[in-house]
Design a protein around this motif. Structure first.
Motif, PDB file in Angstrom:
ATOM      1  N   ASN A 117      35.122 -38.021  23.827  1.00 45.95           N
ATOM      2  CA  ASN A 117      36.071 -37.170  23.103  1.00 45.95           C
ATOM      3  C   ASN A 117      36.592 -35.985  23.902  1.00 45.95           C
ATOM      4  N   ASP A 118      35.910 -35.663  24.992  1.00 46.24           N
ATOM      5  CA  ASP A 118      36.280 -34.464  25.759  1.00 46.24           C
ATOM      6  C   ASP A 118      36.224 -34.775  27.255  1.00 46.24           C
ATOM      7  N   PRO A 119      37.348 -34.630  27.971  1.00 38.36           N
ATOM      8  CA  PRO A 119      37.394 -34.973  29.394  1.00 38.36           C
ATOM      9  C   PRO A 119      36.860 -33.888  30.332  1.00 38.36           C
ATOM     10  N   THR A 120      36.394 -32.777  29.780  1.00 39.86           N
ATOM     11  CA  THR A 120      35.993 -31.627  30.592  1.00 39.86           C
ATOM     12  C   THR A 120      35.038 -31.985  31.729  1.00 39.86           C
ATOM     13  N   TYR A 121      34.043 -32.801  31.402  1.00 37.78           N
ATOM     14  CA  TYR A 121      32.993 -33.078  32.386  1.00 37.78           C
ATOM     15  C   TYR A 121      33.180 -34.393  33.151  1.00 37.78           C
ATOM     16  N   ARG A 122      34.348 -34.968  33.070  1.00 40.00           N
ATOM     17  CA  ARG A 122      34.574 -36.228  33.774  1.00 40.00           C
ATOM     18  C   ARG A 122      34.431 -36.111  35.297  1.00 40.00           C
ATOM     19  N   PRO A 123      34.949 -35.045  35.938  1.00 41.64           N
ATOM     20  CA  PRO A 123      34.746 -34.909  37.388  1.00 41.64           C
ATOM     21  C   PRO A 123      33.271 -34.825  37.758  1.00 41.64           C
ATOM     22  N   PHE A 124      32.522 -34.098  36.955  1.00 40.35           N
ATOM     23  CA  PHE A 124      31.077 -33.962  37.185  1.00 40.35           C
ATOM     24  C   PHE A 124      30.388 -35.319  37.039  1.00 40.35           C
ATOM     25  N   MET A 125      30.718 -36.036  35.966  1.00 36.42           N
ATOM     26  CA  MET A 125      30.089 -37.333  35.729  1.00 36.42           C
ATOM     27  C   MET A 125      30.479 -38.340  36.806  1.00 36.42           C
ATOM     28  N   SER A 126      31.676 -38.206  37.320  1.00 37.47           N
ATOM     29  CA  SER A 126      32.130 -39.100  38.384  1.00 37.47           C
ATOM     30  C   SER A 126      31.223 -38.958  39.613  1.00 37.47           C
ATOM     31  N   GLU A 127      30.814 -37.748  39.915  1.00 37.99           N
ATOM     32  CA  GLU A 127      29.931 -37.523  41.059  1.00 37.99           C
ATOM     33  C   GLU A 127      28.519 -38.029  40.776  1.00 37.99           C
ATOM     34  N   ILE A 128      28.098 -37.938  39.521  1.00 33.01           N
ATOM     35  CA  ILE A 128      26.802 -38.489  39.140  1.00 33.01           C
ATOM     36  C   ILE A 128      26.832 -40.012  39.294  1.00 33.01           C
ATOM     37  N   GLU A 129      27.953 -40.624  38.890  1.00 32.74           N
ATOM     38  CA  GLU A 129      28.113 -42.072  39.042  1.00 32.74           C
ATOM     39  C   GLU A 129      27.970 -42.473  40.510  1.00 32.74           C
ATOM     40  N   THR A 130      28.578 -41.691  41.397  1.00 30.51           N
ATOM     41  CA  THR A 130      28.492 -41.963  42.838  1.00 30.51           C
ATOM     42  C   THR A 130      27.062 -41.812  43.336  1.00 30.51           C
ATOM     43  N   LEU A 131      26.370 -40.804  42.805  1.00 32.35           N
ATOM     44  CA  LEU A 131      24.978 -40.562  43.194  1.00 32.35           C
ATOM     45  C   LEU A 131      24.098 -41.773  42.886  1.00 32.35           C
ATOM     46  N   PHE A 132      24.414 -42.450  41.774  1.00 35.87           N
ATOM     47  CA  PHE A 132      23.624 -43.600  41.347  1.00 35.87           C
ATOM     48  C   PHE A 132      24.328 -44.937  41.617  1.00 35.87           C
ATOM     49  N   SER A 133      25.211 -44.962  42.580  1.00 35.79           N
ATOM     50  CA  SER A 133      26.025 -46.161  42.815  1.00 35.79           C
ATOM     51  C   SER A 133      25.317 -47.247  43.615  1.00 35.79           C
ATOM     52  N   ASN A 134      24.290 -46.897  44.362  1.00 39.17           N
ATOM     53  CA  ASN A 134      23.564 -47.890  45.147  1.00 39.17           C
ATOM     54  C   ASN A 134      22.186 -47.375  45.522  1.00 39.17           C
ATOM     55  N   LYS A 135      21.406 -48.228  46.161  1.00 40.82           N
ATOM     56  CA  LYS A 135      20.070 -47.823  46.580  1.00 40.82           C
ATOM     57  C   LYS A 135      20.147 -46.914  47.808  1.00 40.82           C
ATOM     58  N   ILE A 136      19.510 -45.764  47.693  1.00 37.50           N
ATOM     59  CA  ILE A 136      19.448 -44.838  48.820  1.00 37.50           C
ATOM     60  C   ILE A 136      18.031 -44.268  48.906  1.00 37.50           C
ATOM     61  N   SER A 137      17.713 -43.649  50.021  1.00 36.25           N
ATOM     62  CA  SER A 137      16.373 -43.095  50.208  1.00 36.25           C
ATOM     63  C   SER A 137      16.201 -41.824  49.378  1.00 36.25           C
ATOM     64  N   ASN A 138      14.972 -41.410  49.219  1.00 38.55           N
ATOM     65  CA  ASN A 138      14.691 -40.169  48.500  1.00 38.55           C
ATOM     66  C   ASN A 138      15.378 -38.973  49.157  1.00 38.55           C
ATOM     67  N   GLU A 139      15.333 -38.950  50.469  1.00 42.94           N
ATOM     68  CA  GLU A 139      15.920 -37.833  51.213  1.00 42.94           C
ATOM     69  C   GLU A 139      17.439 -37.768  51.017  1.00 42.94           C
ATOM     70  N   ASP A 140      18.084 -38.915  51.108  1.00 46.81           N
ATOM     71  CA  ASP A 140      19.530 -38.974  50.928  1.00 46.81           C
ATOM     72  C   ASP A 140      19.904 -38.580  49.500  1.00 46.81           C
ATOM     73  N   PHE A 141      19.120 -39.043  48.541  1.00 46.20           N
ATOM     74  CA  PHE A 141      19.371 -38.725  47.140  1.00 46.20           C
ATOM     75  C   PHE A 141      19.281 -37.219  46.906  1.00 46.20           C
ATOM     76  N   LYS A 142      18.242 -36.601  47.426  1.00 45.80           N
ATOM     77  CA  LYS A 142      18.050 -35.161  47.249  1.00 45.80           C
ATOM     78  C   LYS A 142      19.186 -34.371  47.892  1.00 45.80           C
ATOM     79  N   SER A 143      19.639 -34.833  49.059  1.00 48.25           N
ATOM     80  CA  SER A 143      20.727 -34.160  49.759  1.00 48.25           C
ATOM     81  C   SER A 143      22.019 -34.217  48.959  1.00 48.25           C
ATOM     82  N   ARG A 144      22.357 -35.398  48.449  1.00 44.32           N
ATOM     83  CA  ARG A 144      23.582 -35.561  47.664  1.00 44.32           C
ATOM     84  C   ARG A 144      23.494 -34.799  46.344  1.00 44.32           C
ATOM     85  N   ALA A 145      22.329 -34.855  45.706  1.00 47.13           N
ATOM     86  CA  ALA A 145      22.141 -34.159  44.440  1.00 47.13           C
ATOM     87  C   ALA A 145      22.246 -32.652  44.630  1.00 47.13           C
ATOM     88  N   SER A 146      21.763 -32.165  45.751  1.00 47.90           N
ATOM     89  CA  SER A 146      21.814 -30.725  46.038  1.00 47.90           C
ATOM     90  C   SER A 146      23.263 -30.236  46.138  1.00 47.90           C
TER      91      SER A 146
END
Length: 262
Positions: A117-146
């Motif tokens: 109902n609200d597009p406000t957080y779509r850019p944020f969610m798009s980056e979360i989608e990318t974060l979880f788009s494939n298998k990556i190492s713990n280190e890479d995940f932490k770096s991207r999440a940071s």
């Protein structure tokens, strides 16, 4: 019963179990009740199912206890965010690991962000989608999440809350890094769910609990004997074979079991 075949005839499992369920209408119950079942990931074999009044700890403990008695070599499970599932599993298989399905986790995030109902957080969610788009190492995940954390959380408490939750639950979200072949999602069993849902649509409901259980037993039994035709990528080699062919201790038993269902 499906579990009897698993216990008496099968042993060649990978031990990575996808767990999920579907709800069905049964006479005598006010609400639909769940059938919970598990698929051995690499073989696609349906090893067990339970039917009960609710998807609670007691039912799931019964599910995993039956698997243990059938000598299923469970090493890892993949499921949605129902905490009863890993808790019951670890009670019976204390050394198992739990992979929280990333798709289910993302779905819950979309709801909390009210994206429908609200597009406000779509850019944020798009980056979360990318974060979880494939298998990556713990280190890479932490770096991207940071980087996402620094970009969105200085002025937004909701984004901050979500990123802190991701950090807190990273062990469950990245359990696949602890063991080979563990998938990030429950996509495989979701495809089985779609087929089951299609069959259930032709049935308005079941007259009794026993009637529903018997129907499910035959349904899952037949699925174990049905040859695959549309497996893709790493599972393409399964096409032309039935899942039970890959888990039987002695393939000579396949023809015997096939006669039983026919």
């Amino acid at each position: 019963m499906v579990i009897d075949v698993t216990r008496n005839y099968c042993s060649r499992f990978c031990g990575i179990l996808l767990v999920d369920g579907k709800y069905l209408k049964v006479k005598g119950y006010k609400k639909k009740i769940p059938v919970i079942y598990g698929i051995d990931y690499l073989t696609h074999d349906i090893v067990h199912f339970v039917l009960g009044p609710s998807e609670n700890y007691s039912l799931l403990l019964k599910f995993f206890s039956s698997l243990k008695l059938a000598n299923y070599p469970l090493q890892a499970i993949v499921s949605d965010d129902n905490q009863n599932t890993p808790q019951a599993c670890l009670k019976v298989y204390p050394t198992a690991i739990w992979q929280l399905c990333q798709n289910h986790y993302k779905h819950n995030l979309r709801i909390s962000l009210n994206l429908k109902n609200d597009p406000t957080y779509r850019p944020f969610m798009s980056e979360i989608e990318t974060l979880f788009s494939n298998k990556i190492s713990n280190e890479d995940f932490k770096s991207r999440a940071s980087k996402i954390y620094k970009k969105y959380t200085e002025t937004d408490e909701l984004c901050k809350k979500i990123m802190l939750d991701i950090a807190k639950r990273s062990g469950d979200l990245l359990a696949y890094t602890k063991m080979s072949h563990v998938p990030r999602t429950n996509n495989l069993i979701e495809s089985f769910n779609s087929h089951l849902q299609g069959r259930l649509k032709t049935i308005k409901g079941f007259e009794s609990f026993i009637n529903a259980k018997n129907w499910l037993n035959i349904y899952f039994w037949r699925r174990r004997l049905k040859k695959f035709t549309d497996c893709e990528k790493q599972f393409k080699k399964l096409n032309g074979t039935a899942s039970l062919e890959h888990t039987l201790s002695n393939f000579e038993n396949y023809k015997t079991l096939l006669k039983l269902i026919n």
